[in-house]
Design a protein around this motif. Structure first.
Motif, mmCIF file in Angstrom:
data_model
loop_
_atom_site.group_PDB
_atom_site.id
_atom_site.type_symbol
_atom_site.label_atom_id
_atom_site.label_comp_id
_atom_site.label_asym_id
_atom_site.label_seq_id
_atom_site.Cartn_x
_atom_site.Cartn_y
_atom_site.Cartn_z
ATOM 1 N N ALA A 146 0.221 21.976 27.941
ATOM 2 C CA ALA A 146 0.481 20.983 26.893
ATOM 3 C C ALA A 146 -0.656 19.973 26.812
ATOM 4 O O ALA A 146 -1.153 19.654 25.732
ATOM 5 C CB ALA A 146 1.805 20.279 27.153
ATOM 6 N N LEU A 190 4.793 23.979 32.242
ATOM 7 C CA LEU A 190 5.106 24.752 31.046
ATOM 8 C C LEU A 190 4.585 26.177 31.117
ATOM 9 O O LEU A 190 5.068 27.043 30.441
ATOM 10 C CB LEU A 190 4.543 24.046 29.814
ATOM 11 N N THR A 232 5.094 22.171 19.685
ATOM 12 C CA THR A 232 6.323 21.417 19.410
ATOM 13 C C THR A 232 6.963 20.918 20.695
ATOM 14 O O THR A 232 7.735 19.974 20.672
ATOM 15 C CB THR A 232 7.339 22.286 18.646
ATOM 16 N N THR A 233 6.623 21.542 21.821
ATOM 17 C CA THR A 233 7.136 21.077 23.111
ATOM 18 C C THR A 233 5.961 20.634 23.965
ATOM 19 O O THR A 233 5.000 21.381 24.143
ATOM 20 C CB THR A 233 7.892 22.203 23.845
ATOM 21 N N LEU A 234 6.032 19.415 24.478
ATOM 22 C CA LEU A 234 4.958 18.900 25.326
ATOM 23 C C LEU A 234 5.398 18.733 26.776
ATOM 24 O O LEU A 234 4.588 18.758 27.693
ATOM 25 C CB LEU A 234 4.480 17.539 24.808
ATOM 26 N N ASN A 235 6.683 18.529 26.981
ATOM 27 C CA ASN A 235 7.141 18.190 28.323
ATOM 28 C C ASN A 235 8.636 18.486 28.428
ATOM 29 O O ASN A 235 9.331 18.579 27.415
ATOM 30 C CB ASN A 235 6.890 16.696 28.577
ATOM 31 N N THR A 236 9.097 18.628 29.653
ATOM 32 C CA THR A 236 10.521 18.803 29.887
ATOM 33 C C THR A 236 10.968 17.722 30.858
ATOM 34 O O THR A 236 10.391 17.584 31.935
ATOM 35 C CB THR A 236 10.797 20.196 30.498
ATOM 36 N N ARG A 268 8.608 17.637 37.152
ATOM 37 C CA ARG A 268 8.207 18.239 35.905
ATOM 38 C C ARG A 268 8.180 19.748 36.033
ATOM 39 O O ARG A 268 7.621 20.280 36.965
ATOM 40 C CB ARG A 268 6.798 17.767 35.561
ATOM 41 N N PRO A 289 8.719 14.584 25.392
ATOM 42 C CA PRO A 289 9.246 15.957 25.297
ATOM 43 C C PRO A 289 8.672 16.693 24.085
ATOM 44 O O PRO A 289 8.304 17.870 24.184
ATOM 45 C CB PRO A 289 10.759 15.736 25.169
ATOM 46 N N SER A 290 8.569 16.000 22.966
ATOM 47 C CA SER A 290 7.977 16.580 21.745
ATOM 48 C C SER A 290 7.194 15.489 21.036
ATOM 49 O O SER A 290 7.517 14.312 21.176
ATOM 50 C CB SER A 290 9.063 17.040 20.771
#
Ligand code: C2O
Ligand code: CU
Ligand code: CU
Length: 496
Positions: free
Chosen positions: A190, A11, A353-357, A8, A289-290
């Protein structure tokens, strides 16, 4: 912490342990650290008739957080008046306390078995060495204590759970009430931006579709759910929503519900009674991810999902309905499982709008395997093998090596029976379902996924960090009746 970075991308740079979440949060909210800390400490507990499992307090032993669990049996005399139903729980007579851990924290679980029967405790979804995983090899005799320890190395904020995993006895013991939730905080911005005050705006929801037989016992077979004299009850955190919809009132504009389907065999589809959309922020093993906007959410046995309700706007005074389906997808019933309301008057901030990649694993040159789920009457098989004895588990173990990346195709060859697939050790990425590229909640990490009849699901994973030439991980259908009836194989991650 190495693998955390591999799996991960944090962020907001290095945010490590408990406490830093508050620091990160102030950057976005403009309040001072002191105010934030005070606010966190003063979080107003939710009220209502929904019981909320206690958060298990760890004792500190030289920097090790020690969590103490004890299985115990009990009785329930309120589910069916005039009848006494045998139950079991951890530190109580039904279900168990919630365990909350943070990446980097060194923990030990002291589990004492106060039952008359042998048990095990498996940390479903936790990335942990096979010798501490709580599978069928980690039996705890009646009266004995098992003390696995690990450093939390999840790399993801997620909702996990713990439950027994004895060979052939999982359904029997889960049915009694042996299940509890585990929450992992990864210290990310996040996760801190989502509701995260346990019992205040962050609420565990353990759902169980149960059958109570005419002999006043929890049913442990498929047939018991349709036998004469059976009473079906939908339990939410141990209370019957079939008899009266539990209520939950929070003091905040937004609530996060951590949903766990701890049923033996049934899938659960959730929707709001007015058909409004709601937001899913996590599936099994990680934040998505979102955030995604959905109007229904199907959760197969063993799966988790996290949703967020905005209680000052569209979802105000929401009632969640559960439609419960059997293993051939026939509807058993629909029940109003929870009424949620808020006393807050101001709307919550917008969600990030972004929680994870999620970085796709590179499967170039990866080992491919196929697993076919089938049955022959009441015997359930993976690749033609019924894993019903330790000797069979050992001789048919899937062998891989540390750090291997693999791609697996899971095929349900039944034309009528739903299965799902759960992998211990590491979460997986979903490549496709029925030939269609993963979308929605399948774009995040998972550890359990439904495999509908006549359908193939393709997943990929990497076996990081833990290898053992003696202890096995498990892979199985999480319909625990099917699991006990053979739909389970072992996985050995060898050091080389
Ligand atoms: Cu939730 Cu192998 O189990
Ligand atoms: Cu598991
Ligand atoms: Cu199954």
């Amino acid at each position: 912490m190495q693998t955390k970075l591999k799996r991960r991308h944090l962020l907001a740079g290095i945010v490590g342990l408990a406490g830093s979440a508050a620091l990160v949060k102030i950057a976005g909210s403009g309040t001072s650290f002191a105010e934030e800390t005070t606010a966190a400490e003063a979080a107003t507990p939710a009220t209502g008739t929904l019981p909320i499992p206690d958060l298990l307090t760890a004792t500190d032993e030289d920097g090790v957080s020690v969590f103490t669990l004890g299985t115990q049996s009990g009785t329930n005399t309120s589910l069916i008046s005039g009848k006494s139903i045998t139950t079991a729980g951890y530190n109580g007579t039904f279900l168990g306390p919630t365990i909350k851990v943070t990446d980097g924290e060194t923990v030990r679980f002291d589990v004492t078995n106060n039952l008359d029967d042998e048990t095990t405790v498996h940390w479903h979804g936790l990335h942990i060495a096979p010798s501490n995983d709580g599978g069928p090899q980690n039996t705890i005799a009646a009266g004995a204590t098992w003390s696995p320890s690990t450093t939390i190395n999840q790399g993801e904020a997620c909702t996990l759970w713990y439950h027994p995993h004895g060979l052939g006895t999982t359904a029997d013991q889960v049915a009694l009430g042996l299940a509890g939730m585990m929450i992992v905080d990864d210290g990310s911005t996040a996760n801190a931006s989502l509701p995260n005050s346990y019992g205040a705006d962050d609420i565990p929801i353990i759902m169980q579709s149960t059958a109570i037989t005419s002999a006043a016992a929890f049913g442990i077979t498929n047939a018991s759910f349709t036998a004469s004299g059976v009473t079906l009850k939908f339990l939410v955190n141990g209370v019957s929503a079939t008899d009266e919809t539990p209520t939950l009132s929070v003091a905040y504009g937004r609530v996060r519900l951590r949903l766990l389907n701890a049923s033996l065999t049934d899938s659960i589809t959730l929707a709001l009674s007015d058909g409004a959309t709601f937001t899913q922020v996590a599936s099994d093993a990680a934040l998505l991810p979102s955030p995604i906007s959905i109007s229904s959410l199907r959760i197969s046995p063993g799966e988790r999902a996290e949703i967020v309700l905005d209680l000052t706007s569209s979802d105000a005074a929401a009632t969640l309905q559960a439609t419960v389906r059997n293993t051939t997808n026939g509807t058993r019933y629909t029940v109003s499982m929870l009424s949620v309301s808020s006393t807050a008057t101001t709307a919550a901030d917008t969600l990030p709008t972004t929680l994870n990649t999620v970085t796709a694993l590179d499967t170039t040159g990866a080992t491919s395997r196929t697993f076919t789920l089938s049955n022959s009457g009441g015997t359930f098989l993976i690749n033609g093998v019924a894993g019903t004895s330790m000797a069979t588990m050992e001789s048919n173990a899937v062998m891989t090596t540390l750090n291997a990346i693999e791609q697996w195709t899971i095929t349900n060859s039944s034309t009528t029976i739903y299965h799902n697939f759960h992998l211990h050790d590491v979460p997986f990425q979903v490549v496709s379902v029925g030939g269609v590229a993963a979308s929605g909640a399948n774009t995040g990490w998972r550890d359990t996924i439904e495999v509908p009849p006549s359908t193939s699901v393709v997943i990929r994973m990497q076996f990081t960090d833990y290898a053992d030439n003696e202890y096995m991980y498990m892979l199985h259908c999480h319909n625990v009746i099917h699991e006990d009836d053979g739909m389970m194989l072992a996985l050995m991650v060898m050091s080389s």
